[in-house]
Design an enzyme around this catalytic site. Structure first.
Site, mmCIF file in Angstrom:
data_model
loop_
_atom_site.group_PDB
_atom_site.id
_atom_site.type_symbol
_atom_site.label_atom_id
_atom_site.label_comp_id
_atom_site.label_asym_id
_atom_site.label_seq_id
_atom_site.Cartn_x
_atom_site.Cartn_y
_atom_site.Cartn_z
ATOM 1 N N GLU A 164 -59.379 -83.516 83.380
ATOM 2 C CA GLU A 164 -58.999 -83.732 84.673
ATOM 3 C C GLU A 164 -59.999 -84.353 85.540
ATOM 4 O O GLU A 164 -61.153 -84.398 85.305
ATOM 5 C CB GLU A 164 -58.891 -82.176 85.263
ATOM 6 C CG GLU A 164 -57.574 -81.331 84.758
ATOM 7 C CD GLU A 164 -57.659 -80.086 84.916
ATOM 8 O OE1 GLU A 164 -56.666 -79.467 85.463
ATOM 9 O OE2 GLU A 164 -58.728 -79.452 84.791
ATOM 10 N N CYS B 199 -65.024 -77.515 77.101
ATOM 11 C CA CYS B 199 -66.725 -77.340 77.277
ATOM 12 C C CYS B 199 -67.093 -76.172 76.305
ATOM 13 O O CYS B 199 -66.479 -75.315 75.812
ATOM 14 C CB CYS B 199 -67.175 -76.878 78.597
ATOM 15 S SG CYS B 199 -68.811 -76.842 79.010
ATOM 16 N N CYS C 266 -70.014 -70.528 80.049
ATOM 17 C CA CYS C 266 -70.303 -69.902 81.281
ATOM 18 C C CYS C 266 -69.230 -69.052 81.384
ATOM 19 O O CYS C 266 -68.106 -69.278 81.821
ATOM 20 C CB CYS C 266 -70.791 -70.933 82.362
ATOM 21 S SG CYS C 266 -71.968 -71.905 82.091
ATOM 22 N N CYS D 259 -66.468 -69.528 84.322
ATOM 23 C CA CYS D 259 -65.892 -71.138 84.487
ATOM 24 C C CYS D 259 -64.694 -70.996 83.733
ATOM 25 O O CYS D 259 -64.724 -70.565 82.493
ATOM 26 C CB CYS D 259 -66.901 -71.774 84.049
ATOM 27 S SG CYS D 259 -66.278 -73.662 84.134
HETATM 28 N N1 SAH Z 1 -71.539 -78.444 82.830
HETATM 29 C C1 SAH Z 1 -72.114 -78.908 83.929
HETATM 30 C C2 SAH Z 1 -71.322 -79.753 84.723
HETATM 31 C C3 SAH Z 1 -70.052 -78.908 85.259
HETATM 32 S S1 SAH Z 1 -70.316 -78.881 87.047
HETATM 33 C C4 SAH Z 1 -72.745 -77.840 84.614
HETATM 34 O O1 SAH Z 1 -72.629 -76.614 84.158
HETATM 35 O O2 SAH Z 1 -73.595 -78.057 85.602
HETATM 36 C C5 SAH Z 1 -69.393 -77.358 87.574
HETATM 37 C C6 SAH Z 1 -70.169 -76.516 88.549
HETATM 38 O O3 SAH Z 1 -69.525 -75.404 89.025
HETATM 39 C C7 SAH Z 1 -71.222 -75.923 88.053
HETATM 40 O O4 SAH Z 1 -72.563 -75.897 89.005
HETATM 41 C C8 SAH Z 1 -71.055 -74.362 87.753
HETATM 42 O O5 SAH Z 1 -72.102 -73.510 87.977
HETATM 43 C C9 SAH Z 1 -69.896 -74.338 88.761
HETATM 44 N N2 SAH Z 1 -69.025 -73.238 88.450
HETATM 45 C C10 SAH Z 1 -68.563 -73.162 87.512
HETATM 46 N N3 SAH Z 1 -67.492 -72.182 87.444
HETATM 47 C C11 SAH Z 1 -67.296 -71.745 88.604
HETATM 48 C C12 SAH Z 1 -66.445 -70.866 89.616
HETATM 49 N N4 SAH Z 1 -65.521 -70.183 89.038
HETATM 50 N N5 SAH Z 1 -66.607 -71.097 90.796
HETATM 51 C C13 SAH Z 1 -67.634 -71.671 91.425
HETATM 52 N N6 SAH Z 1 -68.326 -72.616 90.700
HETATM 53 C C14 SAH Z 1 -68.344 -72.460 89.437
#
Ligand code: SAH
Length: 376
Positions: free
Chosen positions: A96, A138, A142, A145
């Protein structure tokens, strides 16, 4: 079906093309013509490179050389103007890419630009941000996410990373030479776990497509050994780090990679990161109600950031199916922000973009059934 990588122009840099032209007995300046056609004119097939003689075009087609521009399979349009693209590759995988007219407020130039310049383009937006994926799925896992639920399917090639940008620019009919386009490498995947392809894509986008590195930001979940390496790059985006927790216990629970690279290691790398003039390291912090959003958490963040030229982007959780956390209310977010601001830390709350179409941070998991998704 799947063209051999060496037959795909997109992803080749000048050196790659010089050797291809050499092997075909062509003069070196053909490489420039191809680079211009692929990255600036954004042609979608080798026989459309009008600057090349007919004979060479035929030779390329005969050798099954393709441009390799990825295909836009679906578009989802949000009420707020955000477009989520499902972009497909020849092996059937897809990722995406998100188009956000006006930027998302969180990526404005270091927060100096609080008011967008008036829109003079007549298109209804004055600048736009493209959120780019670096992997299919990924591996980082996390807990908040949605992309994590996919697991990692594969890395994207440099051409597939840069190709997302070109496909979206084509679809929006935008030229980075004339329009303000920001890039955030914050889509699906962990860019620092696909480092070489990610950085090659950056170089192609800067050198060949004409996008500005100062308008690019890459976010990492905290692949610590890559941070100093990234700091040595001559061409590099700005750095963002997904902090998301204020102490090791909490962070290990939310982001299992903290067991490998803990906060001490992460913050040491951030502290030593060679910043450019007026540059800051961005820290993203996803606020989860009752989990990491207390005043005590905010005070711990203040301590962690001591001595770092930082900027903090707070993101209230974007919810999704299978995510066991709740979004804090606006008051809790504001209280958290105030504690950081009172400590002198530049802190912003990121406005969610495209939540209604599963395009916001942490929501990218190739959702196709929008109508049956729970109302957000
Ligand atoms: N893998 C990298 C790039 C993805 S960035 C990273 O983790 O930084 C995606 C961003 O969205 C990250 O800062 C992550 O912490 C945030 N994120 C992930 N899940 C989320 C959610 N459910 N709601 C809001 N932000 C989220």
């Amino acid at each position: 079906m799947n063209p051999l990588p060496q037959n795909t122009l997109l992803g080749m840099d000048r050196a790659d093309l010089l050797s291809l032209m050499g092997s075909l007995g062509e003069p070196p300046y053909r490489a420039n013509q191809i680079l211009d056609a692929v990255y600036r004119q954004r042609v979608d097939s080798a026989d459309k490179i009008s600057t090349l003689p007919q004979q060479l075009r035929a030779k390329l087609v005969e050798a099954s050389v393709v441009v390799g521009l990825p295909r836009i399979e679906q578009r989802f349009l949000s009420q707020d103007g955000t477009v989520r693209y499902l972009i497909g590759f020849p092996d059937g995988q897809s990722v995406e890419t998100v188009w956000m007219p006006e930027g998302d407020g969180g990526e404005a130039d270091e927060g100096l630009e609080t008011i967008s310049p008036a829109d003079s383009s007549g298109r209804g937006w004055s600048r736009a941000t493209i959120c780019v994926s670096s992997q299919v799925g990924c591996a980082v896992d996390c807990q908040f996410c949605l992309t994590a639920l996919l697991g990692v399917k594969r890395n994207l090639s440099a051409g597939e990373i840069a190709g997302q940008v070109l496909a979206v620019l084509n679809d929006q009919n935008v030229s980075p030479q004339h329009d303000r386009v920001n890039l955030v490498f914050m889509g699906m995947g962990e860019p620092f776990l696909n480092y070489d392809n990610f950085i090659k894509a950056v170089r192609l986008l800067v050198h060949e497509a004409g996008l500005a590195e100062s308008r690019m930001t890459v976010s990492t979940a905290g692949i610590v050994p890559r941070i100093p390496q990234f700091g040595q790059e001559v061409i590099r985006p700005r750095l963002a780090i997904s902090l998301n927790a204020s102490n090791n216990n909490l962070r290990s629970r939310l982001m299992p990679l903290n067991n490998k690279w803990n906060l001490e290691m992460l913050m040491a790398a951030a502290r030593e990161f060679p910043l450019r003039n007026r540059e800051r390291v961005t820290f993203e912090y996803v606020l989860l109600q009752g989990v990491n959003d207390s005043r005590e958490n905010a005070r711990e963040v203040v301590e962690l950031l001591r001595g770092i030229r930082a900027r903090v982007n707070l993101i209230a959780l974007n919810p999704g199916p299978g995510i066991a956390f709740a979004t804090p209310d606006a008051d809790a977010v504001a209280a958290f922000q105030q504690i950081l601001r009172d400590a002198g830390i530049l802190t912003f709350v990121r406005r969610p973009r495209g939540r209604d179409i599963f395009a916001a941070c942490g929501q990218l998991k190739r959702t196709v059934e929008i109508a049956t998704s729970p109302a957000l």
